[in-house]
Design an enzyme around this catalytic site. Structure first.
Site, PDB file in Angstrom:
ATOM      1  CE  LYS A  11     -41.378 -24.802 -42.094  1.00 55.14           C
ATOM      2  NZ  LYS A  11     -40.697 -23.696 -41.357  1.00 55.14           N
ATOM      3  CE1 TYR A  51     -35.639 -25.065 -43.054  1.00 55.66           C
ATOM      4  CE2 TYR A  51     -36.547 -27.016 -42.008  1.00 55.66           C
ATOM      5  CZ  TYR A  51     -36.727 -25.815 -42.667  1.00 55.66           C
ATOM      6  OH  TYR A  51     -37.996 -25.355 -42.936  1.00 55.66           O
ATOM      7  CG  ASN A 114     -42.657 -20.808 -39.914  1.00 57.38           C
ATOM      8  OD1 ASN A 114     -42.540 -21.986 -40.219  1.00 57.38           O
ATOM      9  ND2 ASN A 114     -41.721 -19.916 -40.142  1.00 57.38           N
TER      10      ASN A 114
HETATM   11  P1  IDP Z   1     -38.121 -18.934 -43.948  1.00 58.52           P
HETATM   12  O1  IDP Z   1     -38.730 -20.281 -43.632  1.00 58.52           O
HETATM   13  O2  IDP Z   1     -39.153 -17.823 -43.915  1.00 58.52           O
HETATM   14  O3  IDP Z   1     -37.296 -18.929 -45.214  1.00 58.52           O
HETATM   15  P2  IDP Z   1     -35.609 -18.901 -42.393  1.00 58.52           P
HETATM   16  O4  IDP Z   1     -35.009 -17.684 -41.762  1.00 58.52           O
HETATM   17  O5  IDP Z   1     -34.909 -19.514 -43.570  1.00 58.52           O
HETATM   18  O6  IDP Z   1     -37.135 -18.556 -42.725  1.00 58.52           O
HETATM   19  O7  IDP Z   1     -35.716 -19.984 -41.230  1.00 58.52           O
HETATM   20  C1  IDP Z   1     -36.051 -21.325 -41.518  1.00 58.52           C
HETATM   21  C2  IDP Z   1     -37.028 -21.824 -40.482  1.00 58.52           C
HETATM   22  O8  IDP Z   1     -36.373 -21.878 -39.205  1.00 58.52           O
HETATM   23  C3  IDP Z   1     -38.245 -20.932 -40.243  1.00 58.52           C
HETATM   24  O9  IDP Z   1     -39.274 -21.105 -41.202  1.00 58.52           O
HETATM   25  C4  IDP Z   1     -38.674 -21.373 -38.856  1.00 58.52           C
HETATM   26  O10 IDP Z   1     -39.394 -22.608 -38.887  1.00 58.52           O
HETATM   27  C5  IDP Z   1     -37.317 -21.610 -38.179  1.00 58.52           C
HETATM   28  N1  IDP Z   1     -36.899 -20.411 -37.441  1.00 58.52           N
HETATM   29  C6  IDP Z   1     -36.401 -19.254 -37.971  1.00 58.52           C
HETATM   30  N2  IDP Z   1     -36.131 -18.353 -36.997  1.00 58.52           N
HETATM   31  C7  IDP Z   1     -36.462 -18.966 -35.824  1.00 58.52           C
HETATM   32  C8  IDP Z   1     -36.397 -18.556 -34.442  1.00 58.52           C
HETATM   33  O11 IDP Z   1     -35.994 -17.440 -34.109  1.00 58.52           O
HETATM   34  N3  IDP Z   1     -36.815 -19.482 -33.519  1.00 58.52           N
HETATM   35  C9  IDP Z   1     -37.261 -20.743 -33.867  1.00 58.52           C
HETATM   36  N4  IDP Z   1     -37.325 -21.158 -35.144  1.00 58.52           N
HETATM   37  C10 IDP Z   1     -36.938 -20.287 -36.112  1.00 58.52           C
END
Ligand code: IDP
Length: 140
Positions: A11, A51, A114
């Site tokens: 990312k 997404y 992340n």
């Molecule tokens: P993952 O990437 O570990 O599978 P997911 O729950 O599918 O996690 O969420 C997709 C992406 O959305 C995450 O990797 C992160 O970049 C973003 N994201 C998830 N939860 C949050 C949040 O609470 N605040 C801001 N961004 C979030």
């Protein structure tokens, strides 16, 4: 366990900090082979399409703007149980919860920024690989 392929994205927070090589070393050390890789600039619309499953979530706007903020490296990883193995190497979504030694524990800046994406199941892996790569670009 069967040989699988999974879609990975390095990312913008990680490409910006020049971490592609360090992250790729984590994949290779775990036995994952990088069978396709390219650096691209997503538009906000393309990030939204990728997404789409999250479009009702409160962080959707923040997520799509972030993913389009700078180039990303999209890649296909191959190996025994590659989907689960990659999720293990990535660590938990929130770096505060990620196990020591995982990519997110070492490099992620926040729950949103992340560092990596990884497919979560065989069906999504197939869809996500097809979103970015043609068959000709996959050299196993
Ligand atoms: P993952 O990437 O570990 O599978 P997911 O729950 O599918 O996690 O969420 C997709 C992406 O959305 C995450 O990797 C992160 O970049 C973003 N994201 C998830 N939860 C949050 C949040 O609470 N605040 C801001 N961004 C979030």
């Amino acid at each position: 366990m069967a040989t699988e392929r999974t879609l990975s994205i390095i990312k913008p927070d990680a490409t910006r900090r020049n971490l592609t090589g360090k992250i790729n070393a984590k994949f290779e050390d775990a036995g994952l082979r990088i069978v396709a890789q390219k650096r691209i600039q997503l538009t906000i619309a393309q990030a939204g399409e990728f997404y789409a499953v999250h479009k009702e979530r409160p962080f959707f706007g923040e997520l799509t703007e972030f993913m389009a903020s700078e180039p990303v490296v999209v890649q296909v990883l191959e190996g025994e149980g590659a989907i689960a193995k990659n999720r293990e190497v990535m660590g938990a979504t929130n770096p505060a919860d990620a196990a020591p030694g995982t990519i997110r524990a070492e490099f992620a800046e926040s729950v949103g920024e992340n560092s990596v994406h990884g497919s979560d199941a065989p069906e999504t892996a197939a869809q996500e690989i097809a979103f970015f790569f043609s068959g000709l670009e996959l050299v196993g």
